[in-house]
Design an enzyme around this catalytic site. Structure first.
Site, PDB file in Angstrom:
ATOM      1  CE1 TYR A   1      -1.661   3.393   2.588  1.00 23.35           C
ATOM      2  CE2 TYR A   1      -0.603   2.070   4.276  1.00 23.35           C
ATOM      3  CZ  TYR A   1      -1.159   3.267   3.863  1.00 23.35           C
ATOM      4  OH  TYR A   1      -1.221   4.320   4.733  1.00 23.35           O
TER       5      TYR A   1
ATOM      6  N   GLY B   1       2.527   1.714  -3.425  1.00 24.67           N
ATOM      7  CA  GLY B   1       1.518   2.132  -4.391  1.00 24.67           C
ATOM      8  C   GLY B   1       1.116   3.587  -4.196  1.00 24.67           C
ATOM      9  CB  CYS B   2       0.441   5.610  -1.176  1.00 22.61           C
ATOM     10  SG  CYS B   2      -1.143   4.943  -0.612  1.00 22.61           S
ATOM     11  CB  ILE B   3       5.467   6.229  -3.575  1.00 21.43           C
ATOM     12  CG1 ILE B   3       5.905   6.055  -2.122  1.00 21.43           C
ATOM     13  CG2 ILE B   3       6.492   7.093  -4.320  1.00 21.43           C
ATOM     14  CD1 ILE B   3       7.204   5.277  -1.975  1.00 21.43           C
TER      15      ILE B   3
END
Length: 419
Positions: A382, A385-387
């Site tokens: 997560y 992926g958020c980067i």
């Protein structure tokens, strides 16, 4: 047909990652520094039941799909491949793949990993964004383990976007600077009363008390956060000024605060409650008071706020909803606030997440010992992926400053003194 052939059929023969499967087949770039590994047939069951991100997440969290190498690098390359080459599987192609791997993968139902929050589990706690259900959603994410969060977040114990003077600024300095930016936007002064809603582990509360002599109250729905914050307040000798309570922000009395900070809470309140949220905060402020709202946002105001079946909603933030900045600003304005400043810190959150990812990798064994490998895998996936999400403008981070006018006086300088 061997799994590597199917991988090539889906992503092409020149994928910038290596692929290896339990049947011994390989594909992709043999010299790649990242390798996708299908360890068991259960991964195929998950992908058959939920093609795309959800199936991949279930397989990875459950340990049936693995990754050798850096998670961010792998996600970035596959994202670029999907966008550049337009990966898509037609229904006819899906039928052919199903025949090749065996129909049993499509009919054998495999329960999701225990880290997934199912709709049935949340329905047992009431309607979306009722107090009981919000408490359960917060418990799922924030009451994982304070020791785990210390490993990932570092000494500041701050789980919100930092503010970086340069890309080389340390995470601790950037978190200090974030709190100080909020303090300056609020124009905190000794003797004021600050309410910090969704206060986490009390970082803003302690900063306001220690650096500005402000009497600060923080509230959080996480019992573990409140206990940790109370201990830290006592250790720092701030008990005369700082306090953190385990309570719902909706239960805080009205009309007694000079300033309010909301750092990372708006994502949890729900679209239907945005207007009442800002109206409630307006009622808690004295005339002339200020509100600083800091939260993750959508890049457009016409995008839906919810991802009810998405990976983030199921594994990270149950019932989470993101608004566009214009929606939030309009709601604040309609609640009575005069909007005085707004800025987007999107790039800063990508930098913050990089530090958290590095901390997790550096402390991987200790993190797994605290929360188990499945939960640690959720966080690895997560955060990486958020980067990408912040880098690619899928999500943003906005700070919006509003003033409750004192008659017609905003008690603001002619030019902002916090930039």
């Amino acid at each position: 047909m061997r799994l590597a052939e199917i991988f090539e059929r889906v992503v092409g023969a020149n994928a910038p990652v290596r692929f290896r499967a339990y049947d011994g087949s390989t594909a992709g770039d043999p010299d790649s520094d990242v390798t996708i590994v299908v360890r068991t047939p259960v991964a195929l069951n998950y992908l058959a039941q939920s093609p795309g991100a959800m199936g991949l997440t279930r397989a990875y969290v459950g340990g049936h799909l693995d990754l050798e190498g850096d998670m961010y690098t792998a996600l970035k390359r596959m994202w670029d491949l999907a966008i550049g080459d337009g990966i898509a599987i037609s229904p006819l192609e899906m039928v052919k793949i199903a025949k090749d791997i065996g129909w049993v993968k499509f009919v054998n139902r495999v329960p999701p990993p225990p880290q997934e929050v199912t709709p049935k589990r949340l329905l047992g706690r009431g309607l979306r964004h009722s107090k009981d259900r919000d408490a359960e959603a917060i418990h799922h994410h924030y009451d994982v383990s304070n020791a785990f969060y210390e490993l990932v977040l570092g000494p500041s114990m701050t789980y919100t976007c930092a503010v970086f003077a340069t890309p080389e600024t340390s995470l601790e300095q950037a978190q200090f600077d974030k709190y100080d930016l909020v303090a300056k936007k609020l124009d905190l002064r000794s003797g004021m009363r600050l309410l910090d809603v969704g206060c986490g582990w009390g970082g803003m509360v302690r900063h306001a008390a220690r650096e500005y002599g402000v009497k600060a109250l923080g509230v959080t729905l996480s019992k573990e956060q409140a206990e940790w914050a109370s201990k830290r307040i006592a250790q720092e000798g701030l008990g005369d000024l700082a306090e953190v309570r385990h309570m719902d922000y909706r239960d805080v009395p009205d009309g007694i605060y000079d300033r309010i900070s909301s750092i990372g809470l708006t994502e949890h309140i729900g679209h239907k409650n945005v207007d009442s949220y800002f109206a409630g905060l307006y009622a808690k402020l004295k005339p002339g008071g200020r509100l600083l709202n800091h939260c993750i946002t959508r890049p457009r105001n016409d995008l839906p706020p919810m991802f009810p079946g998405g990976v983030i909603n199921r594994y990270v933030f149950p019932d989470g909803e993101l608004e566009g900045p214009g929606v939030l600003q309009t709601s604040m304005n309609d609640a009575g606030f005069e909007i005085r400043h707004q800025e987007n810190l999107r790039e800063h959150y990508a930098l913050t997440l990089r530090h958290w990812c590095d901390n997790l990798e550096a402390n991987w064994d200790a993190a797994v010992a605290q929360v188990g490998e499945g939960t640690a895998r959720v966080w690895r996936l997560y955060m990486a992926g958020c980067i990408l999400g912040f880098e690619r403008n899928v999500v943003q981070l906005h700070q919006i400053l509003g003033v409750k006018l004192d008659g017609t006086d905003a008690h603001m300088p002619l030019r902002p003194d916090f930039t």
